[in-house]
Design a protein around this motif. Structure first.
Motif, short mmCIF file in Angstrom:
data_model
loop_
_atom_site.label_atom_id
_atom_site.label_comp_id
_atom_site.label_asym_id
_atom_site.label_seq_id
_atom_site.Cartn_x
_atom_site.Cartn_y
_atom_site.Cartn_z
N TYR A 190 0.88 -1.17 0.00
CA TYR A 190 0.00 0.00 0.00
C TYR A 190 0.91 1.21 0.00
O TYR A 190 1.43 1.57 1.05
CB TYR A 190 -0.89 0.02 1.24
CG TYR A 190 -1.93 -1.09 1.27
CD1 TYR A 190 -3.07 -1.01 0.48
CD2 TYR A 190 -1.77 -2.19 2.10
CE1 TYR A 190 -4.02 -2.02 0.51
CE2 TYR A 190 -2.72 -3.20 2.14
CZ TYR A 190 -3.85 -3.11 1.33
OH TYR A 190 -4.79 -4.10 1.36
N THR A 205 4.02 1.23 2.29
CA THR A 205 3.93 0.15 3.27
C THR A 205 3.90 -1.19 2.57
O THR A 205 3.13 -1.39 1.63
CB THR A 205 2.61 0.23 4.07
OG1 THR A 205 1.97 1.48 3.79
CG2 THR A 205 2.85 0.05 5.54
N ALA A 213 2.59 -4.59 3.09
CA ALA A 213 1.68 -5.33 3.98
C ALA A 213 2.02 -6.81 3.98
O ALA A 213 1.95 -7.48 4.99
CB ALA A 213 0.24 -5.10 3.55
N ALA A 217 2.80 -8.69 15.42
CA ALA A 217 2.38 -7.41 16.00
C ALA A 217 1.26 -6.80 15.16
O ALA A 217 0.98 -7.26 14.05
CB ALA A 217 3.56 -6.45 16.06
N ASN A 218 0.66 -5.77 15.67
CA ASN A 218 -0.33 -5.02 14.89
C ASN A 218 0.33 -4.51 13.62
O ASN A 218 1.42 -3.97 13.66
CB ASN A 218 -0.85 -3.83 15.69
CG ASN A 218 -1.60 -4.25 16.93
OD1 ASN A 218 -1.29 -3.80 18.02
ND2 ASN A 218 -2.55 -5.14 16.78
N GLY A 219 -0.33 -4.72 12.52
CA GLY A 219 0.20 -4.23 11.26
C GLY A 219 1.19 -5.17 10.61
O GLY A 219 1.82 -4.83 9.61
N ALA A 220 1.32 -6.40 11.15
CA ALA A 220 2.30 -7.34 10.59
C ALA A 220 1.83 -7.90 9.24
O ALA A 220 2.65 -8.39 8.46
CB ALA A 220 2.53 -8.47 11.58
N GLY A 221 0.54 -7.85 8.98
CA GLY A 221 0.05 -8.34 7.69
C GLY A 221 -0.84 -9.57 7.80
O GLY A 221 -1.20 -10.16 6.79
N LYS A 222 -1.26 -9.92 9.01
CA LYS A 222 -2.07 -11.13 9.21
C LYS A 222 -3.42 -11.01 8.50
O LYS A 222 -3.82 -11.91 7.75
CB LYS A 222 -2.30 -11.36 10.72
CG LYS A 222 -1.01 -11.43 11.54
CD LYS A 222 -1.29 -11.65 13.01
CE LYS A 222 -2.03 -10.50 13.69
NZ LYS A 222 -1.25 -9.26 13.79
N SER A 223 -4.10 -9.89 8.76
CA SER A 223 -5.43 -9.72 8.14
C SER A 223 -5.31 -9.64 6.63
O SER A 223 -6.16 -10.18 5.90
CB SER A 223 -6.10 -8.45 8.66
OG SER A 223 -6.33 -8.55 10.04
N THR A 224 -4.27 -8.96 6.16
CA THR A 224 -4.09 -8.84 4.71
C THR A 224 -3.95 -10.23 4.09
O THR A 224 -4.53 -10.51 3.03
CB THR A 224 -2.86 -7.98 4.40
OG1 THR A 224 -2.98 -6.75 5.11
CG2 THR A 224 -2.76 -7.68 2.92
N GLU A 234 -8.65 -13.10 14.34
CA GLU A 234 -8.78 -12.78 15.77
C GLU A 234 -10.18 -13.09 16.27
O GLU A 234 -10.86 -12.22 16.83
CB GLU A 234 -8.44 -11.31 16.00
CG GLU A 234 -7.04 -10.96 15.54
CD GLU A 234 -6.69 -9.50 15.82
OE1 GLU A 234 -7.16 -8.98 16.85
OE2 GLU A 234 -5.96 -8.90 15.02
N HIS A 250 -3.65 -12.96 18.61
CA HIS A 250 -2.61 -12.39 19.48
C HIS A 250 -2.48 -13.23 20.75
O HIS A 250 -1.70 -12.90 21.63
CB HIS A 250 -2.98 -10.96 19.87
CG HIS A 250 -2.93 -10.00 18.72
ND1 HIS A 250 -1.76 -9.71 18.05
CD2 HIS A 250 -3.90 -9.28 18.10
CE1 HIS A 250 -2.01 -8.85 17.09
NE2 HIS A 250 -3.30 -8.58 17.09
N1 LIG Z 1 -6.51 -0.74 2.78
C1 LIG Z 1 -5.29 -0.40 3.23
N2 LIG Z 1 -4.72 0.73 2.82
C2 LIG Z 1 -3.48 1.08 3.25
N3 LIG Z 1 -2.76 0.36 4.06
C3 LIG Z 1 -3.28 -0.80 4.52
C4 LIG Z 1 -4.56 -1.24 4.13
N4 LIG Z 1 -4.82 -2.42 4.71
C5 LIG Z 1 -3.74 -2.70 5.46
N5 LIG Z 1 -2.81 -1.73 5.34
C6 LIG Z 1 -1.49 -1.72 5.98
O1 LIG Z 1 -0.92 -2.97 5.77
C7 LIG Z 1 -0.25 -3.38 6.92
C8 LIG Z 1 -0.74 -4.72 7.35
O2 LIG Z 1 -2.08 -4.58 7.86
P1 LIG Z 1 -2.91 -5.79 8.45
O3 LIG Z 1 -4.28 -5.28 8.73
O4 LIG Z 1 -2.77 -6.94 7.56
O5 LIG Z 1 -2.16 -6.07 9.82
P2 LIG Z 1 -2.56 -7.11 10.95
O6 LIG Z 1 -1.39 -7.99 11.10
O7 LIG Z 1 -3.85 -7.72 10.68
O8 LIG Z 1 -2.68 -6.15 12.20
P3 LIG Z 1 -3.65 -6.24 13.50
O9 LIG Z 1 -2.98 -7.14 14.44
O10 LIG Z 1 -3.67 -4.84 14.01
O11 LIG Z 1 -4.96 -6.70 13.01
C9 LIG Z 1 -0.41 -2.30 7.97
O12 LIG Z 1 0.71 -1.47 7.95
C10 LIG Z 1 -1.61 -1.54 7.48
O13 LIG Z 1 -1.49 -0.21 7.86
#
Ligand SMILES: Nc1ncnc2c1ncn2[C@@H]1O[C@H](COP(=O)(O)OP(=O)(O)OP(=O)(O)O)[C@@H](O)[C@H]1O
Ligand SMILES: [Mg+2]
Lengths: 481, 239
Positions: free
Chosen positions: B16, B19, B21, B40-47, B163, B195
């Motif tokens: 993104y 970043t 992801a 950690a938060n933002g590690a990319g799990k949800s992506t 989660e 987590h």
């Molecule tokens: N639609 C988007 N636009 C811009 N950046 C995004 C978008 N979706 C995710 N990101 C970025 O991609 C990275 C990974 O996000 P992701 O949601 O996958 O993290 P996560 O591991 O699920 O975090 P969490 O534990 O907080 O849920 C983060 O830096 C987030 O800011």
């Protein structure tokens, strides 16, 4: 999952939302009030017409009886020269003359439209026709927002708002509430599910508008005996469908734009304002500038001047009139000319002078109306307004038809009485029964359809283009998270 | 390859702007496995999870379900998949049965009978009374149970959980993982972002630790103790 099943589910969800019931009550109440206002206006017109016709029937009967007695040689009563039913000049000028009536159309209660500024009757007379009607108002777009409240107004202005209120957050709302993710995790085409969510809501608004029309038709006592009325009603419903499709298309395109619910509400409101208020006002302003209304007052003043000029040169007027009517000379028995013929000659001379001005005046009005008609294509609201008013017989097309038919009738009337005045024939009871009567000939629904088709077709195309645009965007909406 | 995992990420990469992801993520989850994604938060799990749902299209690499590339057949690959996010958001004005009816019909194309729907809801841990209550008044735990019921009604063998137990009380969390164990025993492949290191060790069969879109460690839970997992996790977070 079939589309219908999807729709049913959406309706189940909607049924339990207060917004829907607020919309139903608001729209229904407003619509019924509007329909009753149209019905009251129409009833008032019908009452006036009935009174006119009754008054005329009485006068006609008593004059007819008098004529019969006079004709039979009854001299017991003296009759003033100005009230003599035997004189074609006197009767021609309007003694006991019938009314030329533009009756309310079959669907009249559904729209008042221009009817409150249009004259709907006049009395037949050999006088110059320009003095009968005073109606220079072009279709006034302000009517869209400030016109009399009738069902056409509710459909034009409020129905889009209902569609938009029900659909604006169909996609964004689900995304914001989080249900969209669960929906889109299922093996379905996002365009279909999201399309169903939008369609379910828009169809409800459509059902409301159609339902309201039917209730209005039933409550206002529209007579449904004539198949032509059914056709008009069907066209009215078609207009509602097409106009609704246009707003559905707009909503679909905005829903697909992946905005927040609040942003899409604002965008849709802006679209509504633009289409329903701003564009019509702009169109009206432009037409007023490019095609200003010709002045009826100036025309009337000129007619008076021309009449005065003709009277001043009475000999010339008489001479040229006699030149045109050699038959009258042929059996003229000398002496002072018949004052009725003199007045015909003066009117003739004045109208001769005025003829090009009348033509220019009519041409200017026509040009203005045509310009207004072509500007309609700027906004589907204008197209729809014109269509609804035409279907209810409250638009300017029907009034123009009335004017044209009046012209023909006026010429026929003049002919009837002028020829008898010139040949010095007094009216007989047979003549009395042969006096031309006016009967407004309604445009057929199929002819009306041909006139409405281009505008409706354009609106439908626009709706389809918007919906196609929206459909493309809905696929992307599935990925937008 | 001799066997093909039910869930597979091949070099998944997603950016993104600046970043990253996801950075060339590879992983595979087999039938009967619970794979826990830590980070950690933002590690990319949800992506990563969203790539399997076609909610996110990877820039390069691909997500596969049962050997099919998700981006090539997004509808087909969703047929056997269930998704349970942190909160299963449902139609608040409908009852649990009505919600399940809708999603099950969307999922299978046929309308299940009420007894079947009730059976799934009860299996998922709701009572018969709750099944007919408006979902609007449901707690987070009850919503997750409806989510499980959707998976059951669908007969899903691929579960994507983002989660799913965060914010649940320990008892609800315990129940949830009990259900997960049952699904796994029936041969489901589960990919879960979490987590909760304790739960990952307890109900996971493998864990992967992610950092800035990369998988920095992967191990079997039966090879490591609770304390060691925490140690390993913190160590990766620090450097
Ligand atoms: N639609 C988007 N636009 C811009 N950046 C995004 C978008 N979706 C995710 N990101 C970025 O991609 C990275 C990974 O996000 P992701 O949601 O996958 O993290 P996560 O591991 O699920 O975090 P969490 O534990 O907080 O849920 C983060 O830096 C987030 O800011
Ligand atoms: Mg996340």
């Amino acid at each position: 999952m079939s589309f219908l099943t999807m729709l049913r589910f959406e309706w189940r969800v909607l049924r339990r939302e207060r917004l829907l019931w607020v919309a139903v009550v608001f729209f229904g109440a407003l619509g019924l009030y509007a329909a009753s206002s149209g019905a009251r206006f129409t009833a008032q017109q019908r009452l006036t017409i009935a009174e006119l016709e009754q008054a005329h029937a009485q006068r006609r009967d008593s004059l007819g009886q008098l004529l019969g007695r006079l004709h039979a040689g009854d001299t017991s009563r003296r009759v003033s020269a100005f009230a003599d039913p035997r004189s074609p000049a006197v009767v021609g000028r309007g003694l006991g003359a019938p009314y030329t009536i533009l009756p309310p159309a079959a669907l009249a209660p559904l729209a008042i439209g221009q009817r409150d500024v249009q004259p709907f009757w006049a009395q037949a007379s050999t006088r110059t026709k320009q003095t009968f009607f005073v109606n220079d108002e072009i279709e006034n777009p302000a009517v869209l927002v400030s016109g009399r409240l009738d069902l056409a107004f509710v459909i034009l202005v409020v129905y889009p708002l209902i569609i938009l209120a029900l659909t604006f957050d169909a996609v964004a709302g689900e995304r914001e509430r989080g249900t969209l993710a669960i929906v889109l995790a299922q093996p379905v085409d996002p365009r279909r599910v999201l399309g169903a969510k939008l369609a379910a809501r828009a169809l409800l608004a459509l059902a409301l508008a159609l339902g309201l029309t039917f209730v209005a038709v039933l409550l206002t006592g529209v007579s449904l005996g004539d198949p032509d009325t059914w056709l008009r009603l069907a066209l009215w419903c078609a207009v509602i469908v097409v106009y609704g499709a246009f707003w559905f298309g707009i909503s679909m395109a905005v829903n697909a734009a992946r905005m927040s619910a609040a942003a899409s509400a604002v965008s849709l409101l802006a679209a509504w304002l633009g289409v329903v208020v701003v564009l019509p006002a702009v169109a009206a302003a432009v037409v007023t500038v490019t095609h200003p209304s010709p002045s009826r007052i100036a025309l009337t003043t000129r007619l008076r001047e021309a009449t005065d000029a003709a009277s001043a040169k009475r000999e010339d007027a008489m001479a040229s009139f006699l030149l045109d009517h050699p038959a009258y000379i042929a059996d003229a028995s000398g002496g002072a000319p018949d004052p009725n013929v003199v007045s015909m000659a003066l009117q003739d001379a004045a109208e001769r002078v005025m003829a090009p001005e009348y033509a220019a005046f009519d041409a200017a009005l026509d040009a203005q109306r045509d310009a207004a008609a072509s500007f309609r294509f700027l906004s589907p609201a204008l197209v729809t307004q014109a269509a609804l008013l035409d279907l209810a017989g409250a638009g300017e097309a029907r009034f123009r038809a009335y004017e044209r038919q009046f012209d023909t009738y006026h010429a026929e009337w003049r002919d009837f009485f002028f020829s008898r005045t010139l040949s010095r024939r007094s009216l007989s009871p047979t003549d009395w029964d042969a006096i031309p009567m006016f009967r407004f000939a309604e445009e057929s629904a199929s002819a009306l359809w041909r006139r409405l088709a281009p505008g409706l077709g354009m609106t439908l195309l626009l709706a389809m283009a918007l919906a196609a645009l929206g459909r493309r965007g809905l696929t992307a909406a599935a990925q937008a998270r | 390859m001799a066997y093909s995992p039910l869930l597979e990420a091949r070099g998944l990469t997603k950016r993104y702007g600046d970043t990253v992801a996801l950075d060339a993520l590879d992983l595979g989850v087999n039938s009967g496995e619970v794979y826990c994604l830590l980070g950690a938060n933002g590690a990319g799990k949800s992506t990563a999870i969203n790539c399997f749902l076609d909610f996110v299209r990877p820039d390069t690499g691909s997500a596969l379900i049962g050997g099919s590339v998700v981006a090539d057949d997004p509808i087909g690959t969703k047929q056997r998949l269930a998704y349970i996010p942190e909160t299963v958001m449902l139609y608040g004005n409908l009852s649990a049965v009505e919600n399940l009816e809708y999603f099950a019909t969307l999922a299978t194309g046929t309308r299940p009978a009420r007894p079947d729907l009730l059976k799934h809801l009860i299996t998922a841990g709701l009572t018969e009374v709750q099944a007919d209550q408006r979902v609007g008044g449901f707690s987070k735990g009850m919503r997750q149970k409806v989510g499980i019921a959707i998976a059951l009604a669908k007969g899903a063998d691929v579960l994507l959980l983002d989660e799913p137990t965060s914010g649940l009380d320990p008892k609800a969390s315990n129940e949830f993982h009990g259900l997960l164990g049952m699904l796994r025993a029936h041969g489901a492949a589960v990919l879960m972002a979490t987590h909760d290191l304790f739960r990952a060790k307890e109900s996971g069969t493998r864990v992967g630790i992610m950092k800035r879109g990369r998988k920095v460690a992967e191990l079997r839970t039966d090879e490591i103790g609770h304390a060691d997992l925490e140690q390993l996790y913190l160590q990766h977070m620090h450097d």
